[in-house]
Design an enzyme around this catalytic site. Structure first.
Site, PDB file in Angstrom:
ATOM      1  N   ILE A  15       7.424  41.291 -37.900  1.00  0.00           N
ATOM      2  CA  ILE A  15       8.611  41.374 -37.040  1.00  0.00           C
ATOM      3  C   ILE A  15       8.772  42.740 -36.394  1.00  0.00           C
ATOM      4  O   ILE A  15       9.693  42.950 -35.598  1.00  0.00           O
ATOM      5  CB  ILE A  15       9.897  41.014 -37.824  1.00  0.00           C
ATOM      6  N   GLY A  16       7.882  43.674 -36.714  1.00  0.00           N
ATOM      7  CA  GLY A  16       7.981  44.991 -36.104  1.00  0.00           C
ATOM      8  C   GLY A  16       6.784  45.843 -36.455  1.00  0.00           C
ATOM      9  O   GLY A  16       6.052  45.567 -37.409  1.00  0.00           O
ATOM     10  N   ARG A  17       6.602  46.910 -35.672  1.00  0.00           N
ATOM     11  CA  ARG A  17       5.471  47.789 -35.906  1.00  0.00           C
ATOM     12  C   ARG A  17       5.869  49.207 -35.527  1.00  0.00           C
ATOM     13  O   ARG A  17       6.506  49.434 -34.501  1.00  0.00           O
ATOM     14  CB  ARG A  17       4.270  47.319 -35.075  1.00  0.00           C
ATOM     15  N   ARG A  19       4.815  53.755 -36.189  1.00  0.00           N
ATOM     16  CA  ARG A  19       3.699  54.703 -36.140  1.00  0.00           C
ATOM     17  C   ARG A  19       2.831  54.608 -37.392  1.00  0.00           C
ATOM     18  O   ARG A  19       1.619  54.789 -37.328  1.00  0.00           O
ATOM     19  CB  ARG A  19       4.279  56.123 -35.994  1.00  0.00           C
ATOM     20  N   PHE A  20       3.439  54.343 -38.559  1.00  0.00           N
ATOM     21  CA  PHE A  20       2.689  54.379 -39.805  1.00  0.00           C
ATOM     22  C   PHE A  20       2.489  53.010 -40.447  1.00  0.00           C
ATOM     23  O   PHE A  20       1.792  52.904 -41.446  1.00  0.00           O
ATOM     24  CB  PHE A  20       3.395  55.285 -40.828  1.00  0.00           C
ATOM     25  N   GLY A  21       3.125  51.989 -39.923  1.00  0.00           N
ATOM     26  CA  GLY A  21       2.984  50.720 -40.617  1.00  0.00           C
ATOM     27  C   GLY A  21       3.606  49.554 -39.890  1.00  0.00           C
ATOM     28  O   GLY A  21       3.998  49.648 -38.723  1.00  0.00           O
ATOM     29  N   THR A  22       3.720  48.464 -40.617  1.00  0.00           N
ATOM     30  CA  THR A  22       4.150  47.191 -40.061  1.00  0.00           C
ATOM     31  C   THR A  22       5.296  46.632 -40.899  1.00  0.00           C
ATOM     32  O   THR A  22       5.328  46.804 -42.114  1.00  0.00           O
ATOM     33  CB  THR A  22       2.966  46.194 -40.066  1.00  0.00           C
ATOM     34  N   ASP A 132      18.684  63.232 -39.075  1.00  0.00           N
ATOM     35  CA  ASP A 132      18.121  62.626 -37.861  1.00  0.00           C
ATOM     36  C   ASP A 132      18.932  61.402 -37.463  1.00  0.00           C
ATOM     37  O   ASP A 132      18.382  60.318 -37.220  1.00  0.00           O
ATOM     38  CB  ASP A 132      16.648  62.259 -38.065  1.00  0.00           C
TER      39      ASP A 132
END
Length: 274
Positions: A15-17, A19-22, A132
């Site tokens: 359902i998403g991706r 910079r470091f993973g899925t 952040d």
């Protein structure tokens, strides 16, 4: 790790991706409750900062859970190659996506910023600064409850410790961070104030054509309320903005003080304040 995850959860579609993973949708087989599972490939972590952020997120999310306005973590599975975090399943659209449309009404903005400040105040009571806070890191669950997420840049400030290091995102980072000074948890309140300003105005309070120009505007911190844009915004809302986006951090509101401001207590109902 993948087999350990699958022994506990049924992993479904991606359902998403990032910079470091899925991120996958997953289900607990007994309750059939849906969750999100973030699978992080450690080989993609390029330096010590990336690795530090990887360790930070589950550590701080576990400490801060449960809270109705903080993304909750349920399980962590880890081996030498991957880290998997099972957490609340949220809608695909963040607060950033919602802010791309027309400005919010004062009652809508007050409701959202109240929930965000409640999450921030909870973090601060436990000695954690997020560092952040930005609309991209503010999610919503299936019941439309606000959820503060992404604690990779979070830091301890308990026992009177100050923080340092340039952390944050253009538009939302506090001036004392950019100036290389030591700072306290009120950097989070500054970020919340900027988000509130954008919700009410549709534009950021400090901007430029590049990151460097944005940072220069933030350091100057010349807070203005253009009459063309703010003519329908109440004096109470502008008063809260001045107290959250104060260049002098010693005079800046804490999250607890902001929650006690009359505009928040009245849920942005300007008629009640007049």
């Amino acid at each position: 790790m993948w087999s350990a995850l699958k022994r506990n959860y049924e992993v479904s579609e991606e359902i998403g991706r990032g910079r470091f993973g899925t991120i996958f949708r997953c289900f607990h087989p007994l309750s059939n409750q849906p969750y999100a599972c973030k699978l992080i490939d450690k080989s993609l972590l390029l330096d010590s900062t990336d690795r530090h952020c990887l360790q930070n997120e589950p550590k701080f999310m576990s400490l801060l859970s449960p809270h109705p306005n903080i993304l909750q973590i349920f399980h962590v599975f880890e081996d030498d190659h991957y880290l998997s975090i099972v957490m609340d399943l949220c809608q695909p659209h963040t607060l950033f996506d919602r802010m791309l449309h027309a400005p919010f009404s004062e009652s809508q903005a007050a409701s959202l910023i109240k929930n965000l400040l409640e999450a921030v105040a909870h973090c601060h009571r436990l000695g954690v600064a997020h560092r952040d806070i930005k609309p991209d890191n503010i999610l919503f669950d299936s019941a439309d409850n606000l959820k503060l997420a992404d604690f990779g840049s979070a830091e301890w400030f308990g026992d009177g410790r100050s923080m340092s290091g340039v952390v944050g995102t253009p538009y939302y980072v506090a001036p004392e961070v950019l100036l290389g000074r030591e700072y306290d948890e009120k950097v989070d309140v500054w970020s919340c104030g900027v988000i509130l300003y954008i919700m009410l105005a549709g534009i950021p309070p400090f901007y430029g054509d590049s990151a460097a120009e944005i940072f220069e505007a933030v350091v100057r911190a010349n807070l203005r309320f253009p009459s063309r844009i703010f003519r329908t915004v109440s004096p109470a809302a502008k008063d809260l903005l001045r107290k959250m986006i104060s260049r002098d951090s010693s005079r800046r509101f804490s999250a607890e003080q902001a929650l006690r401001h009359p505009w928040i207590l009245s849920a942005g109902d300007t008629a009640e304040l007049t």
